[in-house]
Design an enzyme around this catalytic site. Structure first.
Site, PDB file in Angstrom:
ATOM      1  N   ASP A  62      -5.413   4.660  11.066  1.00 42.75           N
ATOM      2  CA  ASP A  62      -4.164   5.422  11.083  1.00 42.75           C
ATOM      3  C   ASP A  62      -4.056   6.353  12.298  1.00 42.75           C
ATOM      4  OD1 ASP A  62      -6.237   6.894  10.007  1.00 42.75           O
ATOM      5  OD2 ASP A  62      -5.228   7.325   8.108  1.00 42.75           O
ATOM      6  N   HIS A 106     -11.722  10.917   1.408  1.00 41.87           N
ATOM      7  CA  HIS A 106     -11.240  12.224   0.923  1.00 41.87           C
ATOM      8  C   HIS A 106     -11.821  12.601  -0.437  1.00 41.87           C
ATOM      9  CE1 HIS A 106      -8.520  12.660   4.232  1.00 41.87           C
ATOM     10  NE2 HIS A 106      -7.767  11.634   3.899  1.00 41.87           N
ATOM     11  N   HIS A 150      -7.434  11.270   9.682  1.00 41.29           N
ATOM     12  CA  HIS A 150      -7.597  12.429   8.798  1.00 41.29           C
ATOM     13  C   HIS A 150      -9.067  12.816   8.701  1.00 41.29           C
ATOM     14  CE1 HIS A 150      -3.923  10.262   7.364  1.00 41.29           C
ATOM     15  NE2 HIS A 150      -3.441  11.493   7.390  1.00 41.29           N
ATOM     16  N   ASP A 201     -11.077   7.725  11.247  1.00 42.68           N
ATOM     17  CA  ASP A 201      -9.774   7.849  10.586  1.00 42.68           C
ATOM     18  C   ASP A 201      -9.055   9.077  11.155  1.00 42.68           C
ATOM     19  OD1 ASP A 201      -8.467   6.839   7.687  1.00 42.68           O
ATOM     20  OD2 ASP A 201      -7.963   8.906   8.208  1.00 42.68           O
TER      21      ASP A 201
END
Ligand code: ZN
Length: 342
Positions: free
Chosen positions: A248, A124, A163, A161
């Site tokens: 995740d 991120h 996200h 991931d």
């Protein structure tokens, strides 16, 4: 040839007991590795910190100065999600250095493939902004260092991931030397990663986002990867494959709304392992991102490492009894409309 792991006890200095992204994550990975019996077969390499020049190849100096200074004053919060402790600068530079070192070990032939087991995560962190638990973008620093030093001309980054890897996308959005592919749940933090985001300028087709419906599991993920991500890799022909390995999307994860199993993660890793074998002499480096259920994280990292060691993904379990969302139309749209797949 061996599989290498790169990790460091100093990552534990970056921790907050009230936060999901805390030192216990790597403790759980280490315990799972001990219990697996795999450790004697893995080559353990010590990371070095990324140099300031390596970090500056991705990040603006204001971001680096902010994190370093905040750590030197004892820590604080960059935003509501993203904390800094007095040990965070050391941990963040070591995490980026571990990703760089993993690539160097693979490219030099020291090992066949590698997994950088790092914290804090990185995907991120944009060139100018630390966010989403991430301070420095480990995989972006590694990709940039590789392109600068090795003479390689094409590097692919696949991000599984749950996200969207917005920071990695930003770092290479106008760089045709790096193919960035991300699968992620949508809508979910950080809100970026629409299919329409495909790159800019000369790099108009080297970003591939496949936003996925909630509750997608092993069958849907395999279909998406076989029909879009792996095809994109074949078209791009990377000389090195990097993976933002976030766990995740596991069904047990408290942050992710997906339903991948540990076996699903193993099969996903196998697809990428096979793609690396087919396209770039097996040169494959995984860099840990998210994964917040400690048991699922440990088990899934071990499952990925078994694949890297050449053991395969293990037997396929019985299919899930629930109905996964159908991604058939989504896959057809991506194949019809993305310039790299048409
Ligand atoms: Zn994540």
């Amino acid at each position: 040839m061996a599989t290498a792991i790169l990790t460091d006890a100093r990552f534990a200095g970056h921790t907050n007991p009230r936060h999901v992204e805390r030192a216990e994550r790597l403790t759980a990975v280490n315990h799972a590795l001990d219990a697996s019996g795999l450790r004697p077969r893995l080559q353990s390499l010590s990371p070095r910190p990324a140099t300031r020049a390596e970090l500056l190849a991705v990040h603006q100096p204001t971001l680096l100065d902010l994190v370093e200074r905040m750590a030197s004053f004892g820590g604080g919060h960059i935003d509501g999600d993203t904390y800094v402790t007095e040990a965070s600068w050391e941990a963040a530079t070591l995490a980026a250095g571990a990703a760089v070192g993993a690539v160097e070990a693979v490219l030099s032939g020291q090992c066949a493939n590698a997994f950088a087991l790092v914290r804090p995560p990185g995907h991120h962190a944009t060139p100018g902004q630390a966010m989403g638990f991430c301070l420095v973008n480990n995989i972006a620093v590694a990709a940039r260092a590789t392109l600068g030093q090795s003479g390689l001309q094409r590097v692919a980054i696949v991000d599984f991931d749950v996200h969207h890897g917005n920071g990695t996308q930003d770092a290479f959005y106008d760089d045709s030397a790096v193919l960035f592919c991300s699968t992620h749940a949508a809508p979910l933090y950080p809100g970026t990663g629409a299919f329409s985001e495909m790159g800019s300028g000369l790099a108009k087709s080297t970003t591939l986002n496949v936003p996925l419906p909630y509750y997608l599991g092993d069958t849907g993920y395999m279909h998406v990867y076989e029909q879009t991500i792996i095809l994109a890799l074949r078209r791009f022909r990377p000389q090195l494959l990097l993976v933002s390995a976030g766990y995740d999307a596991h069904g047990d994860d408290p942050l992710g709304p997906m339903s991948l199993s540990t076996s699903g993660y193993a099969r996903l890793t196998q697809l990428l392992y096979d793609a690396a074998a087919e396209l770039c002499d097996g040169r494959l480096v995984l860099v840990l991102e998210g994964g917040y259920d400690l048991d699922a994280l440990g088990a899934s990292v071990v499952a990925s490492l078994r694949v890297l060691l050449g053991e395969g993904p293990g037997p396929t379990p019985h299919p899930a009894t629930y109905h996964e969302p159908d991604v058939g139309q989504l896959v057809e749209r991506v194949k019809a409309q993305h310039p790299l797949l048409r």
